[in-house]
Design a protein around this motif. Structure first.
Motif, PDB file in Angstrom:
ATOM      1  N   SER A 186       0.784  -1.314   0.048  1.00  0.00           N
ATOM      2  CA  SER A 186       0.098  -0.015  -0.010  1.00  0.00           C
ATOM      3  C   SER A 186       0.888   1.194   0.018  1.00  0.00           C
ATOM      4  CB  SER A 186      -0.826  -0.030   1.290  1.00  0.00           C
ATOM      5  OG  SER A 186      -1.609   1.163   1.100  1.00  0.00           O
ATOM      6  N   SER A 187       2.016   1.295   0.694  1.00  0.00           N
ATOM      7  CA  SER A 187       2.754   2.425   0.746  1.00  0.00           C
ATOM      8  C   SER A 187       3.617   2.786  -0.292  1.00  0.00           C
ATOM      9  CB  SER A 187       3.877   2.321   2.007  1.00  0.00           C
ATOM     10  OG  SER A 187       4.600   1.321   1.961  1.00  0.00           O
ATOM     11  N   CYS A 188       3.778   1.668  -1.110  1.00  0.00           N
ATOM     12  CA  CYS A 188       4.830   1.702  -2.201  1.00  0.00           C
ATOM     13  C   CYS A 188       3.832   2.017  -3.932  1.00  0.00           C
ATOM     14  CB  CYS A 188       5.368   0.430  -2.511  1.00  0.00           C
ATOM     15  SG  CYS A 188       6.853   0.390  -1.268  1.00  0.00           S
ATOM     16  N   ARG A 189       2.318   1.789  -3.731  1.00  0.00           N
ATOM     17  CA  ARG A 189       1.786   1.951  -4.761  1.00  0.00           C
ATOM     18  C   ARG A 189       1.666   3.175  -5.596  1.00  0.00           C
ATOM     19  NH1 ARG A 189      -3.133  -0.791  -1.994  1.00  0.00           N
ATOM     20  NH2 ARG A 189      -2.788  -2.982  -2.424  1.00  0.00           N
ATOM     21  N   VAL A 190       1.607   3.222  -6.876  1.00  0.00           N
ATOM     22  CA  VAL A 190       1.434   4.429  -7.509  1.00  0.00           C
ATOM     23  C   VAL A 190       0.191   4.943  -7.372  1.00  0.00           C
ATOM     24  CG1 VAL A 190       3.143   4.227  -9.371  1.00  0.00           C
ATOM     25  CG2 VAL A 190       0.922   3.239  -9.458  1.00  0.00           C
ATOM     26  N   PRO A 191      -0.466   6.188  -7.422  1.00  0.00           N
ATOM     27  CA  PRO A 191      -1.757   6.638  -7.059  1.00  0.00           C
ATOM     28  C   PRO A 191      -2.663   5.779  -7.973  1.00  0.00           C
ATOM     29  CG  PRO A 191      -0.456   8.487  -7.543  1.00  0.00           C
ATOM     30  CD  PRO A 191       0.426   7.486  -7.714  1.00  0.00           C
ATOM     31  N   LYS A 192      -3.858   5.698  -7.667  1.00  0.00           N
ATOM     32  CA  LYS A 192      -5.094   4.543  -8.198  1.00  0.00           C
ATOM     33  C   LYS A 192      -5.309   4.767  -9.549  1.00  0.00           C
ATOM     34  CE  LYS A 192      -9.013   2.161  -6.944  1.00  0.00           C
ATOM     35  NZ  LYS A 192      -9.819   2.066  -8.086  1.00  0.00           N
ATOM     36  N   ILE A 193      -5.438   6.098  -9.972  1.00  0.00           N
ATOM     37  CA  ILE A 193      -5.644   6.441 -11.256  1.00  0.00           C
ATOM     38  C   ILE A 193      -4.482   5.817 -12.497  1.00  0.00           C
ATOM     39  CG2 ILE A 193      -4.620   8.722 -11.391  1.00  0.00           C
ATOM     40  CD1 ILE A 193      -7.711   7.445 -13.432  1.00  0.00           C
ATOM     41  N   ILE A 194      -3.394   5.869 -11.875  1.00  0.00           N
ATOM     42  CA  ILE A 194      -2.393   5.382 -12.758  1.00  0.00           C
ATOM     43  C   ILE A 194      -2.406   3.761 -12.998  1.00  0.00           C
ATOM     44  CG2 ILE A 194       0.254   5.143 -12.798  1.00  0.00           C
ATOM     45  CD1 ILE A 194       0.657   7.699 -11.657  1.00  0.00           C
ATOM     46  N   ASP A 198      -2.793  12.883 -14.798  1.00  0.00           N
ATOM     47  CA  ASP A 198      -4.196  13.092 -14.552  1.00  0.00           C
ATOM     48  C   ASP A 198      -5.094  11.889 -15.047  1.00  0.00           C
ATOM     49  OD1 ASP A 198      -4.529  13.761 -17.259  1.00  0.00           O
ATOM     50  OD2 ASP A 198      -4.536  15.748 -16.903  1.00  0.00           O
ATOM     51  N   GLU A 199      -6.445  12.045 -15.524  1.00  0.00           N
ATOM     52  CA  GLU A 199      -7.002  10.991 -16.077  1.00  0.00           C
ATOM     53  C   GLU A 199      -6.997  10.927 -17.427  1.00  0.00           C
ATOM     54  OE1 GLU A 199     -11.167  11.927 -14.928  1.00  0.00           O
ATOM     55  OE2 GLU A 199     -10.824  11.062 -12.987  1.00  0.00           O
ATOM     56  N   CYS A 200      -6.181  12.042 -18.214  1.00  0.00           N
ATOM     57  CA  CYS A 200      -5.793  11.616 -19.393  1.00  0.00           C
ATOM     58  C   CYS A 200      -4.269  11.439 -19.739  1.00  0.00           C
ATOM     59  CB  CYS A 200      -5.927  12.949 -20.117  1.00  0.00           C
ATOM     60  SG  CYS A 200      -7.779  13.377 -20.323  1.00  0.00           S
ATOM     61  N   ILE A 211       5.420  10.837 -22.869  1.00  0.00           N
ATOM     62  CA  ILE A 211       4.130  11.082 -22.360  1.00  0.00           C
ATOM     63  C   ILE A 211       3.094  10.053 -23.046  1.00  0.00           C
ATOM     64  CG2 ILE A 211       2.065  12.724 -22.692  1.00  0.00           C
ATOM     65  CD1 ILE A 211       4.311  15.076 -22.932  1.00  0.00           C
ATOM     66  N   PHE A 212       2.266   9.510 -21.932  1.00  0.00           N
ATOM     67  CA  PHE A 212       1.491   8.524 -22.267  1.00  0.00           C
ATOM     68  C   PHE A 212      -0.059   8.977 -21.913  1.00  0.00           C
ATOM     69  CE2 PHE A 212       5.362   6.574 -20.738  1.00  0.00           C
ATOM     70  CZ  PHE A 212       5.531   5.516 -21.568  1.00  0.00           C
ATOM     71  N   VAL A 213      -0.878   8.424 -22.738  1.00  0.00           N
ATOM     72  CA  VAL A 213      -2.218   8.799 -22.594  1.00  0.00           C
ATOM     73  C   VAL A 213      -3.118   7.479 -22.515  1.00  0.00           C
ATOM     74  CG1 VAL A 213      -2.127  10.625 -24.275  1.00  0.00           C
ATOM     75  CG2 VAL A 213      -2.781   8.393 -25.490  1.00  0.00           C
ATOM     76  N   ASP A 214      -4.355   7.735 -21.659  1.00  0.00           N
ATOM     77  CA  ASP A 214      -5.208   6.803 -21.556  1.00  0.00           C
ATOM     78  C   ASP A 214      -5.738   6.108 -22.799  1.00  0.00           C
ATOM     79  OD1 ASP A 214      -7.340   5.249 -20.890  1.00  0.00           O
ATOM     80  OD2 ASP A 214      -8.424   6.855 -19.679  1.00  0.00           O
ATOM     81  N   GLU A 215      -5.602   4.624 -22.843  1.00  0.00           N
ATOM     82  CA  GLU A 215      -5.862   3.961 -24.095  1.00  0.00           C
ATOM     83  C   GLU A 215      -7.272   4.186 -24.614  1.00  0.00           C
ATOM     84  OE1 GLU A 215      -5.923  -0.742 -25.483  1.00  0.00           O
ATOM     85  OE2 GLU A 215      -5.601  -0.425 -23.597  1.00  0.00           O
ATOM     86  N   ASP A 216      -8.265   4.221 -23.534  1.00  0.00           N
ATOM     87  CA  ASP A 216      -9.758   4.413 -23.962  1.00  0.00           C
ATOM     88  C   ASP A 216     -10.226   5.740 -24.543  1.00  0.00           C
ATOM     89  OD1 ASP A 216     -10.383   2.130 -22.673  1.00  0.00           O
ATOM     90  OD2 ASP A 216     -11.120   3.106 -20.882  1.00  0.00           O
ATOM     91  N   LEU A 217      -9.383   6.937 -24.419  1.00  0.00           N
ATOM     92  CA  LEU A 217      -9.490   8.262 -24.956  1.00  0.00           C
ATOM     93  C   LEU A 217      -8.917   8.008 -26.202  1.00  0.00           C
ATOM     94  CD1 LEU A 217      -8.272  10.807 -22.094  1.00  0.00           C
ATOM     95  CD2 LEU A 217     -10.366   9.949 -22.576  1.00  0.00           C
ATOM     96  N   VAL A 218      -7.898   7.269 -26.554  1.00  0.00           N
ATOM     97  CA  VAL A 218      -7.283   7.246 -27.981  1.00  0.00           C
ATOM     98  C   VAL A 218      -8.182   6.594 -28.871  1.00  0.00           C
ATOM     99  CG1 VAL A 218      -5.488   6.447 -29.266  1.00  0.00           C
ATOM    100  CG2 VAL A 218      -4.907   7.429 -27.177  1.00  0.00           C
ATOM    101  N   GLU A 239      -7.852  18.122  -6.812  1.00  0.00           N
ATOM    102  CA  GLU A 239      -6.450  18.566  -5.970  1.00  0.00           C
ATOM    103  C   GLU A 239      -5.517  17.714  -6.160  1.00  0.00           C
ATOM    104  OE1 GLU A 239      -4.987  21.357  -3.748  1.00  0.00           O
ATOM    105  OE2 GLU A 239      -7.237  21.281  -3.750  1.00  0.00           O
ATOM    106  N   GLU A 240      -5.764  16.092  -6.269  1.00  0.00           N
ATOM    107  CA  GLU A 240      -4.992  15.152  -6.567  1.00  0.00           C
ATOM    108  C   GLU A 240      -3.756  15.547  -7.656  1.00  0.00           C
ATOM    109  OE1 GLU A 240      -4.586  10.359  -7.759  1.00  0.00           O
ATOM    110  OE2 GLU A 240      -6.348  11.311  -7.063  1.00  0.00           O
ATOM    111  N   TYR A 241      -4.403  16.096  -8.931  1.00  0.00           N
ATOM    112  CA  TYR A 241      -3.773  16.183 -10.035  1.00  0.00           C
ATOM    113  C   TYR A 241      -2.801  17.609 -10.194  1.00  0.00           C
ATOM    114  CZ  TYR A 241      -7.264  12.680 -10.990  1.00  0.00           C
ATOM    115  OH  TYR A 241      -7.998  11.536 -10.965  1.00  0.00           O
TER     116      TYR A 241
END
Length: 261
Positions: free
Chosen positions: A43-51, A121-123, A136-143, A190-192
């Motif tokens: 838990s302490s080493c995870r990247v943020p959940k959106i990632i 962020d989410e994108c 720079i990577f983008v969310d696959e769903d957006l592409v 705020e997170e982003y």
């Protein structure tokens, strides 16, 4: 007889209490240090959940790259054709060091490599690698689902551009938020919100497109020094460009007006 039984019961309770209280040293009455269990470490080493919850792609004319950091600390970085990117097939684990903004990659018989987390962020997911610099990577769903904030979002990202909202400029930094930022719901963003450094010769431009009865006219002008104080107020939605070091060297504010008579 009853008194003997009571004394005997009290002795048992005392012995039982001492035997079960393993968090303290009975001689010094000091608490022992208990190591974190595996779940706490993960838990302490995870990247943020959106990632960890998003499929991230970097468009490339030769082979689109896919990178993954999952919630179990597994890491992968491959081309969509199945070939590894560089030698990153030799790395299979990661640890996120939040206070340093670093994702540390590890693999058997490989020296650890630190990847800098520039922005997400989410994108977008902007990372700076040791050898190749910014990616720079983008969310696959957006592409692939055509719900991106702009056309050809994946192509722009591969060239170092992101479409964002600028909240302010000062101390040689831009305060960046997702393109859909809403000041009335700041807590949701705020997170982003992130401060990213700019180069000494950063260039600010403003592009305005006016569509009148279907006919479009676009004009681009460089901002004057006097305009800088309005960055984040009148000038907000912008394409920002990150150089190879992950520093902003170009900002193009963009606005569009449609007029129908």
């Amino acid at each position: 007889m009853k008194r003997i039984i009571c004394i005997f019961s009290v002795l048992l309770l005392c012995l039982f209490g001492i035997g079960c209280d393993r968090s303290k040293d009975p001689m010094t009455d000091k608490e022992e240090k208990v190591p974190k269990n595996d779940k706490e470490i993960v838990s302490s080493c995870r990247v943020p959940k959106i990632i960890s919850d998003t499929s991230w792609l970097n468009y490339d004319e030769d082979c689109t790259e896919a990178i993954s950091f999952n919630s179990e600390l597994d890491f992968s970085y491959f081309c969509s054709c199945g070939e590894p990117v560089g030698d990153y097939d030799l790395y299979d684990r990661y640890a996120y060091i939040e206070e340093e903004g670093i994702i540390r990659l590890s693999g058997e018989d490989m020296p650890d490599e630190d990847v800098e987390l520039i922005y997400y962020d989410e994108c977008y997911l902007a990372l700076s690698f040791r050898d190749t610099g910014i990616r720079i990577f983008v969310d696959e769903d957006l592409v692939f689902k055509d719900i991106a904030p702009m056309e050809n979002m994946d192509v722009y990202a591969d060239e170092g551009w992101m479409y964002t909202c600028i909240l302010g400029y000062g101390d040689d930094k831009l305060k960046i938020a997702p393109y859909g930022y809403d000041g009335d719901a700041r807590g949701e963003f705020e997170e982003y919100i992130t401060d990213i450094a700019v180069t000494d010769d950063v260039k600010f431009c403003n592009t305005e497109t006016v569509v009148e009865n279907g006919n479009a006219e676009t004009n681009t002008e460089e901002l004057s020094q006097e305009d800088y104080e309005y960055i984040g107020e009148f000038f907000t939605g912008a394409f920002i460009h990150l150089n190879v070091d992950g520093i902003i060297d170009n900002v193009n504010f963009y606005g569009k007006t449609e007029v129908w008579n």
